[in-house]
Write a protein that holds these residues in place. Structure first.
Motif, PDB file in Angstrom:
ATOM      1  N   GLY A 150       0.320   9.000   1.181  1.00  0.00           N
ATOM      2  CA  GLY A 150      -0.220   8.810  -0.148  1.00  0.00           C
ATOM      3  C   GLY A 150       0.371   9.801  -1.133  1.00  0.00           C
ATOM      4  N   ALA A 177      -4.152  10.378  -2.464  1.00  0.00           N
ATOM      5  CA  ALA A 177      -4.705   9.068  -2.830  1.00  0.00           C
ATOM      6  C   ALA A 177      -3.940   7.952  -2.136  1.00  0.00           C
ATOM      7  N   ASP A 178      -4.664   6.957  -1.673  1.00  0.00           N
ATOM      8  CA  ASP A 178      -4.108   5.712  -1.132  1.00  0.00           C
ATOM      9  C   ASP A 178      -3.143   5.908   0.038  1.00  0.00           C
ATOM     10  N   PHE A 236      -1.771   4.956   3.745  1.00  0.00           N
ATOM     11  CA  PHE A 236      -1.866   3.734   4.536  1.00  0.00           C
ATOM     12  C   PHE A 236      -0.977   3.857   5.762  1.00  0.00           C
ATOM     13  N   ASN A 296      -5.227  -0.215   4.810  1.00  0.00           N
ATOM     14  CA  ASN A 296      -5.587   0.630   3.664  1.00  0.00           C
ATOM     15  C   ASN A 296      -4.527   0.654   2.563  1.00  0.00           C
ATOM     16  N   ARG A 297      -3.592  -0.283   2.546  1.00  0.00           N
ATOM     17  CA  ARG A 297      -2.591  -0.303   1.478  1.00  0.00           C
ATOM     18  C   ARG A 297      -3.232  -0.815   0.189  1.00  0.00           C
ATOM     19  N   ARG A 298      -2.948  -0.132  -0.903  1.00  0.00           N
ATOM     20  CA  ARG A 298      -3.474  -0.562  -2.205  1.00  0.00           C
ATOM     21  C   ARG A 298      -2.471  -1.512  -2.853  1.00  0.00           C
ATOM     22  N   THR A 320      -9.618  -2.090 -11.894  1.00  0.00           N
ATOM     23  CA  THR A 320      -9.507  -0.683 -12.283  1.00  0.00           C
ATOM     24  C   THR A 320      -9.681  -0.519 -13.787  1.00  0.00           C
ATOM     25  N   SER A 327     -14.578  -0.161  -6.133  1.00  0.00           N
ATOM     26  CA  SER A 327     -13.261  -0.301  -5.519  1.00  0.00           C
ATOM     27  C   SER A 327     -13.414  -0.714  -4.057  1.00  0.00           C
ATOM     28  N   LYS A 375      -9.225  -2.529   3.394  1.00  0.00           N
ATOM     29  CA  LYS A 375      -7.999  -3.194   2.932  1.00  0.00           C
ATOM     30  C   LYS A 375      -7.076  -3.403   4.127  1.00  0.00           C
TER      31      LYS A 375
END
Length: 216
Positions: free
Chosen positions: A59, A76-77, A79, A108-110, A118, A134, A138
């Motif tokens: 991330g 953040a984010d 994956f 968990n990939r955005r 958002t 949110s 994922k």
């Protein structure tokens, strides 16, 4: 000597694990003009280009405002995931591994489609009084197949969701479901044709908002 080689390998794995985000950011955050493993989410047929690959990212760090009492120290984010491939060509005298099929899963990939949920995003489907939660779950699921001539086909799905209920009544809900179909077909010695189509449904329910459903 063996310990030195092991340390070098570990250092290489640690440093290269940051390469994906660095490459993507340097190229403008999108894979419009370069081929990389991030393209498997735009065209799932491309998972056949990266057989038996472990894939992920720690991330990126998003600094907190200076006046925050408890600053954020977590990336953040992040994956992670993997692609597993199996060749159907068992002829040891022929190095061609095709036909071959591949399966992949990334957690968990955005996806960019979450920009619709958002606030302050130009795609946001709510208004100033809406607050959408949110998604916390994922997942990408991918499948691909390569024909003997090198033609690749693939299918991918993306799911992101979260809901909160009180006495069986849904208070908040966000869900995204996408389906992606793609091909990567050789048309000349050094030229391939790529085509992908995708569609999906986004549903959101939040503060001061009724159900919102949109095709994406």
């Amino acid at each position: 000597m063996k310990k030195a080689i092991l340390l070098v390998l570990l250092a290489g794995c640690w440093i290269s694990s940051y390469a994906t985000d660095a490459r993507v950011i340097a190229m403008g955050r999108h894979d419009d003009f370069f081929m990389d493993e991030v393209s498997i989410f735009r065209n799932p047929a491309n998972i056949n280009i990266y057989p038996n690959m472990v894939y992920g990212s720690y991330g990126f760090f998003r600094p907190s405002p200076r006046d925050t009492m408890y600053p954020n120290h977590d990336p953040a984010d992040p994956f992670f995931g993997a692609i597993v491939s199996y060749s159907l060509n068992h002829d040891s005298t022929n190095r061609n591994q095709y036909p071959m099929f591949s399966l992949g899963a990334v957690f968990n990939r955005r996806d960019d489609v979450l920009d619709y949920l958002t606030p302050k995003s130009d795609k946001y489907i709510g208004n100033d009084s809406n607050v959408f939660k949110s998604p916390t779950g994922k997942i990408d699921l991918l499948g691909g197949y390569v024909l003997k001539n090198g033609g690749m086909i693939g299918i991918g799905t993306y799911m992101a969701f979260q809901s909160m209920t009180t006495e069986k009544i849904v208070d908040y809900e966000t869900s995204v479901y996408k389906l992606n179909l793609g091909i990567n077909w050789p048309v000349a010695k050094s030229t391939n044709l790529e085509v992908s189509v995708n569609g999906g449904i986004l549903r959101a329910k939040g503060d001061n908002a009724g159900d919102t459903t949109r095709a994406i």
